[in-house]
Motif scaffolding. Sequence first.
Motif, PDB file in Angstrom:
ATOM      1  N   ALA A  45       0.854  -1.186   0.000  1.00 40.74           N
ATOM      2  CA  ALA A  45       0.000   0.000   0.000  1.00 40.74           C
ATOM      3  C   ALA A  45       0.890   1.237   0.000  1.00 40.74           C
ATOM      4  CB  ALA A  45      -0.907   0.004   1.216  1.00 40.74           C
ATOM      5  N   TYR A  46       0.451   2.264  -0.723  1.00 44.99           N
ATOM      6  CA  TYR A  46       1.299   3.461  -0.876  1.00 44.99           C
ATOM      7  C   TYR A  46       0.435   4.717  -0.906  1.00 44.99           C
ATOM      8  CZ  TYR A  46       4.295   7.009  -2.895  1.00 44.99           C
ATOM      9  OH  TYR A  46       4.982   8.175  -3.101  1.00 44.99           O
ATOM     10  N   MET A  47       0.989   5.809  -0.339  1.00 41.81           N
ATOM     11  CA  MET A  47       0.401   7.150  -0.449  1.00 41.81           C
ATOM     12  C   MET A  47       1.539   8.145  -0.276  1.00 41.81           C
ATOM     13  SD  MET A  47      -2.740   8.738   1.800  1.00 41.81           S
ATOM     14  CE  MET A  47      -3.672  10.185   1.273  1.00 41.81           C
ATOM     15  N   SER A  48       1.654   9.109  -1.192  1.00 37.54           N
ATOM     16  CA  SER A  48       2.789  10.028  -1.161  1.00 37.54           C
ATOM     17  C   SER A  48       2.803  10.891   0.095  1.00 37.54           C
ATOM     18  CB  SER A  48       2.805  10.928  -2.400  1.00 37.54           C
ATOM     19  OG  SER A  48       3.123  10.185  -3.553  1.00 37.54           O
ATOM     20  N   ASP A  49       1.642  11.327   0.560  1.00 34.72           N
ATOM     21  CA  ASP A  49       1.605  12.042   1.838  1.00 34.72           C
ATOM     22  C   ASP A  49       0.256  11.841   2.499  1.00 34.72           C
ATOM     23  OD1 ASP A  49       1.487  14.411   3.853  1.00 34.72           O
ATOM     24  OD2 ASP A  49       3.554  14.344   3.174  1.00 34.72           O
ATOM     25  N   GLY A  72      -5.367  10.754   7.003  1.00 33.42           N
ATOM     26  CA  GLY A  72      -4.435   9.638   6.940  1.00 33.42           C
ATOM     27  C   GLY A  72      -4.857   8.580   5.946  1.00 33.42           C
ATOM     28  N   ILE A  73      -4.440   7.353   6.204  1.00 33.75           N
ATOM     29  CA  ILE A  73      -4.687   6.244   5.286  1.00 33.75           C
ATOM     30  C   ILE A  73      -5.049   4.991   6.071  1.00 33.75           C
ATOM     31  CG2 ILE A  73      -2.215   5.642   5.214  1.00 33.75           C
ATOM     32  CD1 ILE A  73      -2.620   4.782   2.287  1.00 33.75           C
ATOM     33  N   CYS A  74      -5.986   4.229   5.523  1.00 28.94           N
ATOM     34  CA  CYS A  74      -6.438   2.979   6.126  1.00 28.94           C
ATOM     35  C   CYS A  74      -6.003   1.822   5.221  1.00 28.94           C
ATOM     36  CB  CYS A  74      -7.953   2.963   6.250  1.00 28.94           C
ATOM     37  SG  CYS A  74      -8.652   4.420   7.037  1.00 28.94           S
ATOM     38  N   VAL A  75      -5.515   0.758   5.839  1.00 29.36           N
ATOM     39  CA  VAL A  75      -5.043  -0.386   5.059  1.00 29.36           C
ATOM     40  C   VAL A  75      -5.589  -1.675   5.658  1.00 29.36           C
ATOM     41  CG1 VAL A  75      -3.055  -1.570   4.071  1.00 29.36           C
ATOM     42  CG2 VAL A  75      -2.895   0.869   4.600  1.00 29.36           C
ATOM     43  N   ASP A  76      -6.136  -2.502   4.805  1.00 31.41           N
ATOM     44  CA  ASP A  76      -6.535  -3.854   5.185  1.00 31.41           C
ATOM     45  C   ASP A  76      -5.407  -4.779   4.734  1.00 31.41           C
ATOM     46  OD1 ASP A  76      -7.958  -6.008   6.050  1.00 31.41           O
ATOM     47  OD2 ASP A  76      -9.595  -5.819   4.623  1.00 31.41           O
ATOM     48  N   ILE A  77      -4.746  -5.421   5.688  1.00 32.76           N
ATOM     49  CA  ILE A  77      -3.565  -6.241   5.395  1.00 32.76           C
ATOM     50  C   ILE A  77      -3.932  -7.720   5.423  1.00 32.76           C
ATOM     51  CG2 ILE A  77      -1.245  -6.873   6.184  1.00 32.76           C
ATOM     52  CD1 ILE A  77      -1.042  -4.035   7.365  1.00 32.76           C
ATOM     53  N   ASP A  78      -3.559  -8.429   4.382  1.00 33.43           N
ATOM     54  CA  ASP A  78      -3.792  -9.864   4.299  1.00 33.43           C
ATOM     55  C   ASP A  78      -2.935 -10.565   5.350  1.00 33.43           C
ATOM     56  OD1 ASP A  78      -3.395 -12.675   3.470  1.00 33.43           O
ATOM     57  OD2 ASP A  78      -4.491 -12.111   1.668  1.00 33.43           O
ATOM     58  N   GLU A  79      -3.566 -11.325   6.235  1.00 39.65           N
ATOM     59  CA  GLU A  79      -2.829 -11.939   7.333  1.00 39.65           C
ATOM     60  C   GLU A  79      -1.965 -13.111   6.873  1.00 39.65           C
ATOM     61  OE1 GLU A  79      -5.443 -12.782  10.574  1.00 39.65           O
ATOM     62  OE2 GLU A  79      -6.061 -10.683  10.794  1.00 39.65           O
ATOM     63  N   ALA A  90      -7.562   2.873   1.588  1.00 38.53           N
ATOM     64  CA  ALA A  90      -8.486   4.001   1.422  1.00 38.53           C
ATOM     65  C   ALA A  90      -8.001   5.162   2.273  1.00 38.53           C
ATOM     66  CB  ALA A  90      -9.897   3.602   1.839  1.00 38.53           C
ATOM     67  N   PRO A  91      -8.316   6.398   1.864  1.00 35.14           N
ATOM     68  CA  PRO A  91      -7.966   7.555   2.692  1.00 35.14           C
ATOM     69  C   PRO A  91      -8.972   7.726   3.815  1.00 35.14           C
ATOM     70  CG  PRO A  91      -9.153   8.291   0.766  1.00 35.14           C
ATOM     71  CD  PRO A  91      -9.011   6.793   0.624  1.00 35.14           C
ATOM     72  N   ILE A  92      -8.576   8.485   4.827  1.00 37.64           N
ATOM     73  CA  ILE A  92      -9.502   8.867   5.881  1.00 37.64           C
ATOM     74  C   ILE A  92      -9.342  10.357   6.146  1.00 37.64           C
ATOM     75  CG2 ILE A  92      -7.884   8.193   7.716  1.00 37.64           C
ATOM     76  CD1 ILE A  92     -10.395   7.445   9.397  1.00 37.64           C
ATOM     77  N   ARG A  93     -10.456  11.084   6.183  1.00 40.55           N
ATOM     78  CA  ARG A  93     -10.467  12.515   6.511  1.00 40.55           C
ATOM     79  C   ARG A  93     -11.722  12.774   7.327  1.00 40.55           C
ATOM     80  NH1 ARG A  93      -9.276  12.469   1.081  1.00 40.55           N
ATOM     81  NH2 ARG A  93     -11.433  13.108   0.573  1.00 40.55           N
ATOM     82  N   ILE A  94     -11.556  13.311   8.524  1.00 40.58           N
ATOM     83  CA  ILE A  94     -12.690  13.542   9.409  1.00 40.58           C
ATOM     84  C   ILE A  94     -12.578  14.934  10.017  1.00 40.58           C
ATOM     85  CG2 ILE A  94     -13.907  12.767  11.473  1.00 40.58           C
ATOM     86  CD1 ILE A  94     -12.771   9.986  11.015  1.00 40.58           C
ATOM     87  N   GLY A  95     -13.670  15.716   9.920  1.00 34.92           N
ATOM     88  CA  GLY A  95     -13.737  17.014  10.558  1.00 34.92           C
ATOM     89  C   GLY A  95     -13.036  18.102   9.759  1.00 34.92           C
ATOM     90  N   GLY A  96     -13.126  19.331  10.271  1.00 31.67           N
ATOM     91  CA  GLY A  96     -12.413  20.440   9.662  1.00 31.67           C
ATOM     92  C   GLY A  96     -12.944  20.826   8.301  1.00 31.67           C
ATOM     93  N   ARG A  97     -12.056  21.276   7.422  1.00 30.43           N
ATOM     94  CA  ARG A  97     -12.427  21.904   6.165  1.00 30.43           C
ATOM     95  C   ARG A  97     -12.381  20.976   4.954  1.00 30.43           C
ATOM     96  NH1 ARG A  97     -12.540  27.385   6.399  1.00 30.43           N
ATOM     97  NH2 ARG A  97     -12.078  27.587   4.173  1.00 30.43           N
ATOM     98  N   LEU A  98     -11.661  19.875   5.017  1.00 35.75           N
ATOM     99  CA  LEU A  98     -11.536  19.012   3.849  1.00 35.75           C
ATOM    100  C   LEU A  98     -12.763  18.131   3.680  1.00 35.75           C
ATOM    101  CD1 LEU A  98      -7.812  17.852   3.984  1.00 35.75           C
ATOM    102  CD2 LEU A  98      -8.792  19.945   3.053  1.00 35.75           C
ATOM    103  N   ALA A  99     -12.993  17.716   2.447  1.00 40.87           N
ATOM    104  CA  ALA A  99     -14.117  16.813   2.176  1.00 40.87           C
ATOM    105  C   ALA A  99     -13.920  15.528   2.961  1.00 40.87           C
ATOM    106  CB  ALA A  99     -14.184  16.514   0.680  1.00 40.87           C
ATOM    107  N   PRO A 100     -14.958  15.065   3.644  1.00 39.70           N
ATOM    108  CA  PRO A 100     -14.806  13.860   4.479  1.00 39.70           C
ATOM    109  C   PRO A 100     -14.574  12.616   3.645  1.00 39.70           C
ATOM    110  CG  PRO A 100     -17.112  14.526   4.375  1.00 39.70           C
ATOM    111  CD  PRO A 100     -16.323  15.625   3.713  1.00 39.70           C
ATOM    112  N   ALA A 101     -13.826  11.684   4.235  1.00 41.63           N
ATOM    113  CA  ALA A 101     -13.611  10.373   3.618  1.00 41.63           C
ATOM    114  C   ALA A 101     -13.522   9.342   4.730  1.00 41.63           C
ATOM    115  CB  ALA A 101     -12.332  10.366   2.780  1.00 41.63           C
TER     116      ALA A 101
END
Length: 273
Positions: free
Chosen positions: A194-198, A240-247, A256-267
Amino acid sequence: MRLLFLGDIVGRTGRAAVTARLPGLVERYRLDFVVINGENSAGGFGITEEICQDVLDAGADVVTLGNHSWDQREALVFIERQPRLLRPLNYPPGTPGRGANLYVARNGARVLVMNVMGRVFMDALDDPFAAIARELDACPLGEQCDAVVIDFHAEATSEKQAVGHFFDGRASLVVGTHTHVPTADWMILPGGTAYMSDAGMCGDYDSVLGMDKEEPLQRFTTKIPRGRFEPAGGEATLSGICVDIDEMTGLAAAVAPIRIGGRLAPALPAIWD
């Protein structure tokens, strides 16, 4: 295995968002492991022992740092007795603390976490590629550990992408921190990493990278500082970022991204619904 990574906590408003929302996220999504970058949590510069403990008590398993690791001088001391606080792995030999460590998740999985700094437009440090490779050679995914998380604290997107591709298939997650703006390139690389630049920041986005706008604008437009940078005090977005890892493999099954509260569009992480 459900992993949550949150970007740089910036100041009081970022801390408040994390401590208020993280316990509910851990319970709601049955999170197995949480990593948060805390290098800007103390007034925007560094971290204190009290703040570190507050973040851990809220549900973080590991707190990572970066180029502001030592802005609060007490960190040089308490990092030695706090194994869940990581500074950059590629700091010079003899630097207090540790840059990587093996932890046990809530589901019993062994998780190797690394905090590494880039070198492009940053301080001159040891080669991050070689530093990461040494840790992975000593504790390979699927053998000595069940998951690998790399917080790559760097300025240049090119360097972040290069690290992601170079270690694709050897880590569960490579995620960038430091630039405080969430990128739209969350993905699973061809080898399963899983990858995300920032990951963005946990802070007020009505700001300049989490700082009150007045002083940065003053310096950009006049080149004359009037005071010190202060964190913006509006409502923070948890980012931040959410990852489901194969055990079975330790590689990413969903991201998937996660964004909660504040000014950015929620995710919210639909991968866990």
